[in-house]
Design a protein around this motif. Structure first.
Motif, PDB file in Angstrom:
ATOM      1  N   CYS A 175      23.902  31.461  30.014  1.00 28.76           N
ATOM      2  CA  CYS A 175      23.147  32.212  31.073  1.00 28.76           C
ATOM      3  C   CYS A 175      24.676  32.129  32.212  1.00 28.76           C
ATOM      4  O   CYS A 175      25.136  33.189  32.876  1.00 28.76           O
ATOM      5  N   THR A 176      25.296  30.984  32.306  1.00 26.50           N
ATOM      6  CA  THR A 176      26.288  30.916  33.172  1.00 26.50           C
ATOM      7  C   THR A 176      27.697  31.486  32.655  1.00 26.50           C
ATOM      8  O   THR A 176      28.286  32.123  33.196  1.00 26.50           O
ATOM      9  N   VAL A 177      27.663  31.241  31.279  1.00 30.50           N
ATOM     10  CA  VAL A 177      29.088  32.027  30.609  1.00 30.50           C
ATOM     11  C   VAL A 177      28.728  33.640  30.868  1.00 30.50           C
ATOM     12  O   VAL A 177      29.550  34.042  31.194  1.00 30.50           O
ATOM     13  N   LYS A 178      27.434  33.963  30.518  1.00 29.42           N
ATOM     14  CA  LYS A 178      27.288  35.295  30.617  1.00 29.42           C
ATOM     15  C   LYS A 178      27.475  35.919  31.978  1.00 29.42           C
ATOM     16  O   LYS A 178      28.082  37.045  32.173  1.00 29.42           O
ATOM     17  N   THR A 179      27.216  35.167  33.051  1.00 32.29           N
ATOM     18  CA  THR A 179      27.246  35.601  34.539  1.00 32.29           C
ATOM     19  C   THR A 179      28.904  35.671  34.715  1.00 32.29           C
ATOM     20  O   THR A 179      29.370  36.582  35.463  1.00 32.29           O
ATOM     21  N   VAL A 180      29.588  34.479  34.461  1.00 31.53           N
ATOM     22  CA  VAL A 180      31.055  34.507  34.604  1.00 31.53           C
ATOM     23  C   VAL A 180      31.876  35.724  34.081  1.00 31.53           C
ATOM     24  O   VAL A 180      32.435  36.503  34.724  1.00 31.53           O
ATOM     25  N   GLU A 181      31.433  36.295  32.797  1.00 35.28           N
ATOM     26  CA  GLU A 181      31.836  37.195  32.207  1.00 35.28           C
ATOM     27  C   GLU A 181      31.524  38.403  32.638  1.00 35.28           C
ATOM     28  O   GLU A 181      32.515  39.387  32.575  1.00 35.28           O
ATOM     29  N   SER A 182      30.406  38.757  33.335  1.00 31.03           N
ATOM     30  CA  SER A 182      30.009  39.862  33.969  1.00 31.03           C
ATOM     31  C   SER A 182      30.866  40.094  35.385  1.00 31.03           C
ATOM     32  O   SER A 182      31.300  41.037  35.678  1.00 31.03           O
ATOM     33  N   ILE A 183      31.095  39.014  35.951  1.00 27.44           N
ATOM     34  CA  ILE A 183      32.025  38.960  37.326  1.00 27.44           C
ATOM     35  C   ILE A 183      33.413  39.340  37.034  1.00 27.44           C
ATOM     36  O   ILE A 183      33.834  40.163  37.820  1.00 27.44           O
ATOM     37  N   THR A 184      33.779  38.673  35.983  1.00 33.16           N
ATOM     38  CA  THR A 184      35.269  38.688  35.789  1.00 33.16           C
ATOM     39  C   THR A 184      35.760  39.844  34.768  1.00 33.16           C
ATOM     40  O   THR A 184      36.793  40.153  35.026  1.00 33.16           O
ATOM     41  N   GLY A 185      34.924  40.271  33.958  1.00 33.00           N
ATOM     42  CA  GLY A 185      35.407  41.051  32.730  1.00 33.00           C
ATOM     43  C   GLY A 185      36.065  40.370  31.895  1.00 33.00           C
ATOM     44  O   GLY A 185      36.682  41.065  31.075  1.00 33.00           O
ATOM     45  N   LEU A 186      36.159  39.180  31.967  1.00 34.95           N
ATOM     46  CA  LEU A 186      37.103  38.254  30.950  1.00 34.95           C
ATOM     47  C   LEU A 186      36.210  37.479  29.835  1.00 34.95           C
ATOM     48  O   LEU A 186      34.985  36.874  30.333  1.00 34.95           O
ATOM     49  N   ARG A 187      36.614  37.560  28.739  1.00 33.67           N
ATOM     50  CA  ARG A 187      35.771  36.619  27.769  1.00 33.67           C
ATOM     51  C   ARG A 187      36.026  35.220  27.930  1.00 33.67           C
ATOM     52  O   ARG A 187      37.455  34.957  27.957  1.00 33.67           O
ATOM     53  N   MET A 188      35.061  34.284  27.957  1.00 30.92           N
ATOM     54  CA  MET A 188      35.247  33.034  27.839  1.00 30.92           C
ATOM     55  C   MET A 188      35.491  32.509  26.299  1.00 30.92           C
ATOM     56  O   MET A 188      34.396  32.703  25.842  1.00 30.92           O
ATOM     57  N   ASP A 189      36.500  31.989  26.082  1.00 28.34           N
ATOM     58  CA  ASP A 189      36.768  31.490  24.702  1.00 28.34           C
ATOM     59  C   ASP A 189      36.128  30.258  24.428  1.00 28.34           C
ATOM     60  O   ASP A 189      35.624  30.200  23.341  1.00 28.34           O
ATOM     61  N   HIS A 190      35.821  29.523  25.596  1.00 27.95           N
ATOM     62  CA  HIS A 190      35.587  28.162  25.399  1.00 27.95           C
ATOM     63  C   HIS A 190      34.840  27.637  26.547  1.00 27.95           C
ATOM     64  O   HIS A 190      34.799  28.058  27.442  1.00 27.95           O
ATOM     65  N   TYR A 191      33.797  26.530  26.273  1.00 31.05           N
ATOM     66  CA  TYR A 191      33.106  26.278  27.299  1.00 31.05           C
ATOM     67  C   TYR A 191      33.017  24.602  27.328  1.00 31.05           C
ATOM     68  O   TYR A 191      32.991  23.957  26.293  1.00 31.05           O
ATOM     69  N   LEU A 192      33.236  23.967  28.435  1.00 28.52           N
ATOM     70  CA  LEU A 192      33.255  22.565  28.629  1.00 28.52           C
ATOM     71  C   LEU A 192      32.434  21.911  29.619  1.00 28.52           C
ATOM     72  O   LEU A 192      32.641  22.759  30.808  1.00 28.52           O
ATOM     73  N   GLU A 193      31.649  21.174  29.696  1.00 26.17           N
ATOM     74  CA  GLU A 193      30.616  20.452  30.465  1.00 26.17           C
ATOM     75  C   GLU A 193      30.801  19.102  30.644  1.00 26.17           C
ATOM     76  O   GLU A 193      30.986  18.287  29.675  1.00 26.17           O
ATOM     77  N   VAL A 194      30.766  18.420  32.052  1.00 31.25           N
ATOM     78  CA  VAL A 194      30.837  16.937  31.988  1.00 31.25           C
ATOM     79  C   VAL A 194      29.710  16.838  33.188  1.00 31.25           C
ATOM     80  O   VAL A 194      29.317  17.331  34.038  1.00 31.25           O
ATOM     81  N   ASP A 195      29.257  15.421  33.042  1.00 26.47           N
ATOM     82  CA  ASP A 195      28.370  14.863  34.027  1.00 26.47           C
ATOM     83  C   ASP A 195      28.751  13.793  34.775  1.00 26.47           C
ATOM     84  O   ASP A 195      29.983  13.247  34.755  1.00 26.47           O
ATOM     85  N   PHE A 196      27.972  13.223  35.952  1.00 30.21           N
ATOM     86  CA  PHE A 196      28.522  12.310  36.923  1.00 30.21           C
ATOM     87  C   PHE A 196      28.878  10.967  35.964  1.00 30.21           C
ATOM     88  O   PHE A 196      29.884  10.327  36.409  1.00 30.21           O
TER      89      PHE A 196
END
Length: 378
Positions: A175-196
């Motif tokens: 849902c975060t990727v979907k929201t970013v793509e909706s805001i920007t009109g750019l396709r996110m090719d990859h996703y990376l996440e890190v924690d504390f």
């Protein structure tokens, strides 16, 4: 094969063992303790993985078992922006504020079983992979979240005027990727996440990160107390720096983003020149920490894929990184929130879509924090 089921690897040079050597190629806002940050270091963590990319046998399976991945493509389906085939890549780098496990001690707050994306950065790697632009998305931005489906197949209704970071708590990475793509009109090719915990350990494994502060920074909430001057930040201090909002500037999330961006440049410099390549043990420890630290999209969910990806980033130096905040303005109805300055934001998205530099006009006159220049590379 999971990390738990894999025998511990024999590391060349460790405990006297020998083996083949491998060559390493404002306004003040809510002051709740739920202020945290995490980092483009997911990107840098991926870069460190390349150092361990020559591993084989047990080492490979151990590292491979560390990596967590989510199938973004399957969850989002085909209703997405078209990928622009010009040699560039867009990577959404996310930091979540989960309070579970080790992160409870590091982040404070209550473990209520939820998490939000307190830091989000769109990394655009230009054709040739020698330059990058990084666009920070303020967590407090009010956006229209589109209907989205998470990786478990659960669909969530669209919502208007909600904080950006709620996309993650609603439907996770997809849902975060979907929201970013909706805001920007750019396709996110990859996703990376890190924690504390992964962030803190990675900094410690790197031997700390040198920074210079032009003024003292003291914030009990993020456990940070730095005098003006040059410091080599350990993991706990680095985490405190990228989390702090109250120790410097106007206490806004926009100011915190400025500190994060300065730290990222210092971190990239440290990764590029650190002298650990001659130690096989250190090499393995870095790769082990990095692969444990990140969650990726499924296309990067193996050591081979992550290594190949990271290898394409290692030529980018901090001098070739442009870092901006998504153009925003304060919400007239709530000074503790910001809204997208659509005309100027469109200048950013158009530039990235065309693999062009972000024009200065895109961010001129937009809302900004008061922490610029407080931290520089040491």
């Amino acid at each position: 094969m999971s990390a738990e089921s894999t025998p511990e690897p024999v590391i060349p040079g460790k405990d006297g063992n020998s083996g083949p050597r491998h060559r390493a190629g404002g306004r003040k806002k809510d002051r709740s303790p739920r202020r945290k940050a995490l980092l483009i270091t997911a990107w840098v963590a991926a870069g460190v993985v390349v150092l361990g990319g020559t591993g084989a046998g047990y080492v490979y399976f151990k590292l491979n078992g560390n990596i967590k991945s989510v199938d973004i493509n399957q969850a989002l389906g085909t209703d997405r922006p078209v990928k622009v085939d010009n040699g560039s890549e867009n990577i959404l780098v996310l930091g979540s504020d989960s309070r579970s496990g080790t992160n409870k001690k590091l982040g404070g707050g209550t473990d209520d079983g939820s998490a939000r994306s307190d830091t989000a950065m769109i990394v655009h790697v230009y054709k040739g992979h020698k330059k990058a632009s990084v666009v920070s998305v303020p967590r407090d931005t009010l956006v229209d979240r589109p209907e989205c489906t998470d990786t478990k197949g659960v669909t969530y209704d669209a919502a208007s005027g909600v904080m950006f970071n709620e996309a993650y708590s609603t439907g996770g990475a997809a849902c975060t990727v979907k929201t970013v793509e909706s805001i920007t009109g750019l396709r996110m090719d990859h996703y990376l996440e890190v924690d504390f915990a992964g962030f803190e350990k990675l900094i410690d494994e790197l031997g700390g990160v040198p920074v210079t502060t032009t003024k003292a920074i003291k914030d009990p909430q993020s456990h940070l107390d730095l005098k003006a001057g040059t410091h080599t930040l350990n993991g706990q201090q680095a985490l405190g720096l990228v989390r702090t909002r109250h120790g410097v500037g106007d206490g806004s999330d926009l100011g915190r983003i400025q500190l994060q961006q300065a730290f990222i440049k210092a971190l990239v410099n440290q990764v590029k020149h650190i002298g650990v390549l001659t130690s096989p043990t250190k090499l393995y420890d870095l790769a082990n920490t990095a692969t444990k630290a990140v969650t990726t999209d499924s296309d990067l969910g193996s050591v081979n894929s992550l290594t190949s990806f990271a290898n394409g980033l290692k030529s980018i130096s901090s001098k070739n990184m442009t870092m901006v905040t998504m153009p925003v303005e304060y919400d007239p109805a709530n000074p503790n929130r910001v809204i997208v300055e659509k005309s100027k934001a469109q200048l950013v998205w158009t530039a990235l879509k065309n693999d062009q530099p972000i024009p200065v006009a895109a961010t001129k006159g937009t809302a900004t924090g008061e922490a610029k220049g407080v931290v520089t590379a040491g």
